[in-house]
Write an enzyme that holds these catalytic residues in place. Sequence first.
Site, PDB file in Angstrom:
ATOM      1  N   GLN A  60       0.816  -1.215   0.000  1.00  0.00           N
ATOM      2  CA  GLN A  60       0.000   0.000   0.000  1.00  0.00           C
ATOM      3  C   GLN A  60       0.850   1.266   0.000  1.00  0.00           C
ATOM      4  O   GLN A  60       0.848   2.030  -0.948  1.00  0.00           O
ATOM      5  CB  GLN A  60      -0.929  -0.035   1.217  1.00  0.00           C
ATOM      6  CG  GLN A  60      -1.932   1.095   1.243  1.00  0.00           C
ATOM      7  CD  GLN A  60      -3.065   0.834   2.231  1.00  0.00           C
ATOM      8  OE1 GLN A  60      -3.216  -0.264   2.739  1.00  0.00           O
ATOM      9  NE2 GLN A  60      -3.860   1.836   2.508  1.00  0.00           N
ATOM     10  N   ASP A  61       1.607   1.446   1.056  1.00  0.00           N
ATOM     11  CA  ASP A  61       2.330   2.692   1.308  1.00  0.00           C
ATOM     12  C   ASP A  61       3.758   2.338   1.698  1.00  0.00           C
ATOM     13  O   ASP A  61       3.953   1.365   2.406  1.00  0.00           O
ATOM     14  CB  ASP A  61       1.660   3.326   2.541  1.00  0.00           C
ATOM     15  CG  ASP A  61       1.473   4.814   2.417  1.00  0.00           C
ATOM     16  OD1 ASP A  61       1.496   5.327   1.302  1.00  0.00           O
ATOM     17  OD2 ASP A  61       1.291   5.458   3.464  1.00  0.00           O
ATOM     18  N   PRO A  62       4.757   3.113   1.309  1.00  0.00           N
ATOM     19  CA  PRO A  62       6.095   2.855   1.863  1.00  0.00           C
ATOM     20  C   PRO A  62       6.078   3.057   3.390  1.00  0.00           C
ATOM     21  O   PRO A  62       5.257   3.814   3.908  1.00  0.00           O
ATOM     22  CB  PRO A  62       6.970   3.924   1.202  1.00  0.00           C
ATOM     23  CG  PRO A  62       6.198   4.431   0.032  1.00  0.00           C
ATOM     24  CD  PRO A  62       4.751   4.272   0.403  1.00  0.00           C
ATOM     25  N   GLY A 130      -0.044   7.283   4.262  1.00  0.00           N
ATOM     26  CA  GLY A 130      -1.022   7.655   3.228  1.00  0.00           C
ATOM     27  C   GLY A 130      -0.956   9.089   2.753  1.00  0.00           C
ATOM     28  O   GLY A 130      -1.806   9.534   1.986  1.00  0.00           O
TER      29      GLY A 130
END
Length: 221
Positions: A60-62, A130
């Site tokens: 999803q997100d780093p 996010g």
Amino acid sequence: MVKTWEEFLKQEAKQPYFIELMEAVKDARAKGNVYPSEEDMFSCFRLCPYNQVKVVILGQDPYHGPGQAHGLSFSVQKDVRIPPSLRNIYKELKTDLDIEPADHGYLAKWAEQGVLLMNTSWSVEEGKAGSHKKLGWATFTDHVLEELNNYDKPLVFILWGNHAIKAASGITNPQHLIIKGVHPSPLAASRGFFGSKPFSKTNAFLEEHERKPIDWDLNEQ
């Protein structure tokens, strides 16, 4: 269809959305810490060349803590504490293929064998999960996945959690295998991630299609 990731990036670089996106990331870097570093932002492409892709694991997100993210989903640098989701991935690897958990979280060995470890957002501000998801990364990710949907060999897409499942809804080519599952985060893993056997399923599919299976063992030999 492109033949290399370099060709793909050149193609995207001409598009207005991508020019705006790169400007927005550059502005964010000027104001504070953004992860991963500029040179690591697309390192999943560098470590897993286009013509060698076999498996896609969509994150999803780093990670948004200092020194963690280096451009591969779920992976951290070798000297960094293993994050909880990755610990759970290692637990499932032990259950599934009896592979002992590594003492590090550096997944480059997977990438070098054809596992594309990509996130749906490719940058993030320090401490703000996010924070970059609305900058235009969704369009970029869609374009990457479009290329992969049209790939000339069968691929495995491992989608953990609703976010990844939704992001990859454009993967419609029947030659590919889609493994959908619960996210390995501590909040969700016990609801169906454990016992899902994604690693053995992936290798069985690759062997069935005469592609070399992945050696998932990250322990130093």
